[in-house]
Design a protein around this motif. Structure first.
Motif, PDB file in Angstrom:
ATOM      1  N   ALA B  47      -0.240 -14.505  -2.405  1.00 63.45           N
ATOM      2  CA  ALA B  47      -0.089 -14.371  -0.946  1.00 63.45           C
ATOM      3  C   ALA B  47       0.065 -12.896  -0.571  1.00 63.45           C
ATOM      4  CB  ALA B  47       1.117 -15.176  -0.469  1.00 63.45           C
ATOM      5  N   GLU B  48       0.860 -12.177  -1.367  1.00 62.92           N
ATOM      6  CA  GLU B  48       1.090 -10.756  -1.114  1.00 62.92           C
ATOM      7  C   GLU B  48      -0.208  -9.959  -1.263  1.00 62.92           C
ATOM      8  OE1 GLU B  48       3.638  -9.168  -0.067  1.00 62.92           O
ATOM      9  OE2 GLU B  48       3.332  -7.058  -0.630  1.00 62.92           O
ATOM     10  N   ILE B  50      -3.211 -10.977  -0.855  1.00 64.24           N
ATOM     11  CA  ILE B  50      -4.090 -11.220   0.296  1.00 64.24           C
ATOM     12  C   ILE B  50      -3.605 -10.432   1.508  1.00 64.24           C
ATOM     13  CG2 ILE B  50      -4.882 -12.994   1.916  1.00 64.24           C
ATOM     14  CD1 ILE B  50      -4.725 -14.960  -0.535  1.00 64.24           C
ATOM     15  N   ALA B  51      -2.308 -10.393   1.681  1.00 65.00           N
ATOM     16  CA  ALA B  51      -1.739  -9.703   2.842  1.00 65.00           C
ATOM     17  C   ALA B  51      -2.019  -8.202   2.805  1.00 65.00           C
ATOM     18  CB  ALA B  51      -0.231  -9.966   2.915  1.00 65.00           C
ATOM     19  N   ILE B  52      -1.923  -7.609   1.595  1.00 65.67           N
ATOM     20  CA  ILE B  52      -2.091  -6.150   1.522  1.00 65.67           C
ATOM     21  C   ILE B  52      -3.469  -5.741   0.988  1.00 65.67           C
ATOM     22  CG2 ILE B  52       0.389  -5.685   1.263  1.00 65.67           C
ATOM     23  CD1 ILE B  52      -0.195  -5.317  -1.783  1.00 65.67           C
ATOM     24  N   TRP B  53      -4.412  -6.695   0.987  1.00 66.50           N
ATOM     25  CA  TRP B  53      -5.735  -6.497   0.375  1.00 66.50           C
ATOM     26  C   TRP B  53      -6.414  -5.177   0.749  1.00 66.50           C
ATOM     27  CZ3 TRP B  53      -7.515  -8.410  -3.814  1.00 66.50           C
ATOM     28  CH2 TRP B  53      -8.884  -8.307  -4.128  1.00 66.50           C
ATOM     29  N   ARG B  55      -5.238  -2.278   1.711  1.00 63.41           N
ATOM     30  CA  ARG B  55      -4.549  -1.149   1.074  1.00 63.41           C
ATOM     31  C   ARG B  55      -4.792  -1.145  -0.432  1.00 63.41           C
ATOM     32  NH1 ARG B  55       1.399  -1.588   2.252  1.00 63.41           N
ATOM     33  NH2 ARG B  55       1.875   0.226   0.972  1.00 63.41           N
ATOM     34  N   GLN B 218       9.475  -3.892  -4.138  1.00 62.74           N
ATOM     35  CA  GLN B 218       8.452  -4.862  -3.719  1.00 62.74           C
ATOM     36  C   GLN B 218       7.738  -5.385  -4.962  1.00 62.74           C
ATOM     37  OE1 GLN B 218       6.946  -1.827  -1.078  1.00 62.74           O
ATOM     38  NE2 GLN B 218       6.829  -3.358   0.564  1.00 62.74           N
ATOM     39  N   SER B 221       4.155  -6.744  -4.817  1.00 65.15           N
ATOM     40  CA  SER B 221       3.083  -5.749  -4.737  1.00 65.15           C
ATOM     41  C   SER B 221       2.796  -5.158  -6.114  1.00 65.15           C
ATOM     42  CB  SER B 221       3.466  -4.618  -3.779  1.00 65.15           C
ATOM     43  OG  SER B 221       3.581  -5.126  -2.478  1.00 65.15           O
TER      44      SER B 221
END
Lengths: 257, 259
Positions: B47-48, B50-53, B55, B218, B221
């Motif tokens: 999920a993480e 995908i969220a920060i893809w 970057r 994090q 990440s």
């Protein structure tokens, strides 16, 4: 004047190796010559320095004495004057059959296109064109040796050295190969010097046989093989064939003088 | 059909093991109530990611560039060095110990020094990756060049091949399989050493991103970039393995065994 008709002349070729307790003489003054288009065999007991002799003719090792002449030129210590067929086929495993033949021709100075054309042409002529694009590992031992022979036959150097070419093959394959080589050679005469352990092989193939003694090797006898060409395998039933075989056998087994 | 069946049979067990491992991880984190900043569950990591893809891709781009240039340069240097050491008489014996010695200097120690000398640009990082990549290539290549069949060598000399012809027509083709095993090792080191280089001093790249993520607790990440690094490494390795298959076609085929 008539010098150039000798494809190969060895003049009192000597070789000794340094070892503990002095020098060990391997070749004790070998003089022989091969005419243009003549097939000469050298036969001798094991350890009679036949391989050393080839190294000297090929220019790979320095002579302790004497000279090597080819085509009327002194080539002592120079490489690149012979076409060579070793005991092991020595085909590059990463090259196809055609590629291996091309390589030998290119090293002898033939340009790539010509080398390719010649290889293709000859593979077809001796009915091996089905193997042109095969890699060596896919071929039988006998087939590899055929390619190795063809490679030497097509090389432009004036002189062919065959170093026990069938020594590693089984008896049956060996017989087939001798017959095969005989047919091709009789149709395309080249000057050949063959080293062999087999008396029958020498008698079947050669015009002349040179018998060497054990080390230090000297020439014991020189036999002109009287059989007419083209020869057949059935030669071995000829009484004269067996008489000569017996004669050479005895010469090879007499104690060193 | 038989072929696809046997392939499936060889792929299935490792996939199963990895799947079980991920499941155990997921369940252990959920049931054991491990805090997310310590160890995030695989689902959280995905999920993480995908969220920060966007970057992540930006940083991955920098790392890939560094790894690729470093790998290519290092491999080329390793190749050239091996050829030189092989062709210059005596050079191999004289320089080989130095070659081995160079690998015993820790990368982590060279990195900061290179940064002191050359600043924070791409050059010091590239040099670091080069240093890591050239070694396996040159060592493998050297042993390949040395490993030439003496029978073939004798044949080439008998027919009058020059030293140059012996190198290009015999020794080099003979060394190609060795060269590829060196390249595969270098490929798997390339991405890792690029990440380490970015660790030491960079303002972009996955190494840099991991560093700031872990400083900010994090963990998700950090794990997302770890997975990405592994994937990149495997891809580079796969490309080299594929190239080997295309180049080394003469090797005895597997079909021969089946017959």
């Amino acid at each position: 004047m008539s010098k150039a008709q000798w494809a190969l002349e060895l003049k009192d070729v000597r070789k000794s190796f340094e070892s503990r307790g002095g020098a060990k003489e391997v070749l004790g003054g070998i003089s022989l010559s091969v005419r243009d288009g003549e097939f000469v065999s050298i036969i001798g007991p094991s350890g009679s320095g036949k391989t050393t002799l080839f190294q000297l003719i090929g220019g790979l090792a320095p002579l302790s004495g004497g000279e090597v002449w080819m085509d009327g030129r002194n080539t002592t210590g120079h490489r690149g004057h012979i076409a060579y067929m070793p005991q092991q086929a020595s085909l590059m495993p990463w090259r196809t059959v055609r590629g291996n033949i091309e390589l030998a021709l290119q090293i002898a100075g033939i340009d790539r296109k010509q080398a390719r054309a010649k290889a293709t042409d000859w593979l077809a002529r001796i009915e091996l064109d089905a193997y042109a694009d095969s890699y060596p590992h896919a071929l039988s031992g006998g087939m590899q040796q055929r390619i190795s022979f063809l490679r030497a036959l097509l090389s432009p150097q004036p002189f062919m050295l065959l170093d026990e070419p069938f020594g590693a093959l089984d008896a049956l394959t060996r017989q087939q190969m001798q017959q095969w080589l005989l047919t091709i050679w009789e149709a395309n005469r080249r000057s050949v010097l063959l080293v062999t352990h087999s008396i029958e092989e020498a008698l079947l193939l050669s015009d002349r046989i040179i018998v060497l003694s054990a080390a230090p090797a000297v020439i014991v006898d020189e036999i002109v093989v009287p059989f007419a060409r083209p020869r057949k395998e059935s030669l071995w039933t000829d009484p004269q064939f067996n008489a000569l075989k017996q004669q050479i056998y005895e010469q090879l087994h007499q104690p060193t003088v | 059909m038989d072929n696809s069946k046997s392939r499936w049979r060889s792929i299935f067990p490792p996939i199963l093991v990895i799947a079980v491992l991920l499941a155990v991880w997921e369940l252990a984190v959920v049931w054991g109530r491990v805090p997310e900043w310590k160890l995030p569950a695989p689902s959280v990591i995905v999920a993480e990611a995908i969220a920060i893809w966007p970057r992540l891709m930006l940083h991955a781009g920098a790392t890939v560039q560094l790894a690729l240039i470093g790998f290519t340069g290092g491999a080329a240097a390793g190749f050239a060095l091996a050829a030189l050491l092989h062709l210059i008489p005596g050079a191999r014996r004289a320089f080989y110990p130095l070659l081995v010695l160079s690998q015993n200097v820790p990368v982590v120690a060279i990195g900061p020094i290179l940064t002191i000398w050359l600043g924070y640009g791409i050059l010091p990082k590239l040099i670091l990756v080069w240093l890591v990549c050239f070694f396996p290539v040159s060592v493998a290549m050297l042993s390949g060049l040395n490993d030439t069949d003496p029978v073939l060598r004798n044949y080439m000399r008998m027919i009058g091949a020059s030293r140059q012809q012996q190198f290009w027509r015999l020794e080099l083709p003979n060394a190609v399989t060795h060269l590829f095993s060196g390249l595969k090792i270098a490929a798997s080191y390339a991405v890792l050493s690029a990440v380490v280089a970015e660790w030491i001093g960079a303002d972009k790249g996955l190494g840099h991103f991991m560093l700031i993520s872990s400083k900010g607790y994090q963990a998700a990440s950090v794990f997302a970039s770890v997975f990405l690094i592994v994937a990149l490494s495997l891809t580079l390795f796969g490309i080299v393995a594929l190239a080997e298959k295309l180049v080394v076609r003469w090797r005895p085929a597997k079909e021969a065994k089946k017959v």
